[in-house]
Design a protein around this motif. Structure first.
Motif, PDB file in Angstrom:
ATOM      1  N   TRP A 167       2.900   7.813   0.762  1.00  0.00           N
ATOM      2  CA  TRP A 167       3.690   8.952   0.293  1.00  0.00           C
ATOM      3  C   TRP A 167       4.194   9.796   1.454  1.00  0.00           C
ATOM      4  N   ARG A 209       0.844  -1.179   0.000  1.00  0.00           N
ATOM      5  CA  ARG A 209       0.000   0.000   0.000  1.00  0.00           C
ATOM      6  C   ARG A 209       0.890   1.243   0.000  1.00  0.00           C
ATOM      7  N   LYS A 210       0.517   2.211  -0.837  1.00  0.00           N
ATOM      8  CA  LYS A 210       1.321   3.438  -0.902  1.00  0.00           C
ATOM      9  C   LYS A 210       1.316   4.185   0.426  1.00  0.00           C
ATOM     10  N   LEU A 220       1.190   4.953 -12.618  1.00  0.00           N
ATOM     11  CA  LEU A 220       1.128   4.380 -11.269  1.00  0.00           C
ATOM     12  C   LEU A 220       0.670   5.383 -10.223  1.00  0.00           C
ATOM     13  N   SER A 221       0.409   6.608 -10.660  1.00  0.00           N
ATOM     14  CA  SER A 221       0.037   7.640  -9.701  1.00  0.00           C
ATOM     15  C   SER A 221      -0.710   8.757 -10.400  1.00  0.00           C
ATOM     16  N   SER A 222      -1.545   9.436  -9.636  1.00  0.00           N
ATOM     17  CA  SER A 222      -2.224  10.622 -10.174  1.00  0.00           C
ATOM     18  C   SER A 222      -1.350  11.857 -10.010  1.00  0.00           C
ATOM     19  N   ARG A 223      -0.216  11.700  -9.305  1.00  0.00           N
ATOM     20  CA  ARG A 223       0.655  12.860  -9.095  1.00  0.00           C
ATOM     21  C   ARG A 223       1.424  13.202 -10.362  1.00  0.00           C
TER      22      ARG A 223
HETATM   23  O1  I3S Z   1      -2.430   3.826  -6.530  1.00  0.00           O
HETATM   24  P1  I3S Z   1      -3.493   4.146  -5.530  1.00  0.00           P
HETATM   25  O2  I3S Z   1      -3.846   3.020  -4.645  1.00  0.00           O
HETATM   26  O3  I3S Z   1      -4.681   4.831  -6.125  1.00  0.00           O
HETATM   27  O4  I3S Z   1      -2.785   5.174  -4.546  1.00  0.00           O
HETATM   28  C1  I3S Z   1      -3.443   6.107  -3.763  1.00  0.00           C
HETATM   29  C2  I3S Z   1      -3.744   5.558  -2.395  1.00  0.00           C
HETATM   30  O5  I3S Z   1      -2.552   5.015  -1.827  1.00  0.00           O
HETATM   31  C3  I3S Z   1      -4.254   6.612  -1.480  1.00  0.00           C
HETATM   32  O6  I3S Z   1      -4.414   6.122  -0.163  1.00  0.00           O
HETATM   33  P2  I3S Z   1      -5.496   5.053   0.297  1.00  0.00           P
HETATM   34  O7  I3S Z   1      -4.670   3.799   0.407  1.00  0.00           O
HETATM   35  O8  I3S Z   1      -5.981   5.531   1.621  1.00  0.00           O
HETATM   36  O9  I3S Z   1      -6.530   4.962  -0.751  1.00  0.00           O
HETATM   37  C4  I3S Z   1      -3.296   7.777  -1.394  1.00  0.00           C
HETATM   38  O10 I3S Z   1      -3.836   8.777  -0.565  1.00  0.00           O
HETATM   39  C5  I3S Z   1      -3.032   8.341  -2.760  1.00  0.00           C
HETATM   40  O11 I3S Z   1      -2.096   9.380  -2.618  1.00  0.00           O
HETATM   41  C6  I3S Z   1      -2.539   7.304  -3.701  1.00  0.00           C
HETATM   42  O12 I3S Z   1      -2.465   7.746  -5.029  1.00  0.00           O
HETATM   43  P3  I3S Z   1      -1.472   8.724  -5.758  1.00  0.00           P
HETATM   44  O13 I3S Z   1      -2.161   8.974  -7.054  1.00  0.00           O
HETATM   45  O14 I3S Z   1      -1.325   9.925  -4.886  1.00  0.00           O
HETATM   46  O15 I3S Z   1      -0.131   8.052  -5.973  1.00  0.00           O
END
Ligand code: I3S
Length: 130
Positions: free
Chosen positions: A34, A31-32, A86-89
């Motif tokens: 960041w 799980r991410k 792999l990311s919305s960033r």
């Molecule tokens: O690739 P994902 O799973 O959409 O990544 C997002 C999630 O990790 C999210 O947290 P939750 O595990 O609570 O859903 C993060 O807040 C997001 O930042 C992650 O996506 P981004 O696009 O920011 O890498």
């Protein structure tokens, strides 16, 4: 025989504070999570610290004295790719190492991310030639 420092795997090539998340460990998806990390690129590895070392701290080569890295990966054979899928960033770089550890590096400043990409590519290409 080139410049001696080019042959020293412990010499720091680049360091800085950048947003980072690990996304896989040994091929297993994580799980991410960041967050900013102090990242040090050496001649053969990428080393992650939770915080920037104090400016006053004496350093021992690239290793900030008194601090332990949170993790460190061997860059030999690693793959670099744009991480946009792999990311919305914005400005995301995807790093995958041979044992299947995967990281994303991200900066809102495009030149900063490009500088990391260049520096990492140079190290990985040099390791490929060894
Ligand atoms: O690739 P994902 O799973 O959409 O990544 C997002 C999630 O990790 C999210 O947290 P939750 O595990 O609570 O859903 C993060 O807040 C997001 O930042 C992650 O996506 P981004 O696009 O920011 O890498």
């Amino acid at each position: 025989p080139g410049l001696p420092h080019l042959d020293d795997p412990h010499v720091e090539e680049k360091s800085g504070l950048i947003n980072m998340t690990k996304i896989a460990q040994g091929g297993r998806k994580l799980r991410k999570n960041w967050g900013p990390a102090w990242v040090v690129l050496t001649g053969n590895s990428l080393v992650f610290y939770r915080e920037r070392p104090p400016q006053s701290a004496p350093s021992q080569g690239w290793a900030p004295a008194g601090s332990r890295p949170e993790s460190s990966v061997d860059l030999r054979g690693a793959a670099l790719a744009n991480g946009r899928h792999l990311s919305s960033r914005r400005n995301v770089l995807h790093i995958r190492t041979v044992p299947g550890h995967e990281f994303l590096l991200q900066s809102d400043e495009e030149p900063e991310l490009r500088a990391w990409h260049r520096a990492l590519r140079a190290v990985i290409e040099r390791l490929d030639r060894e």
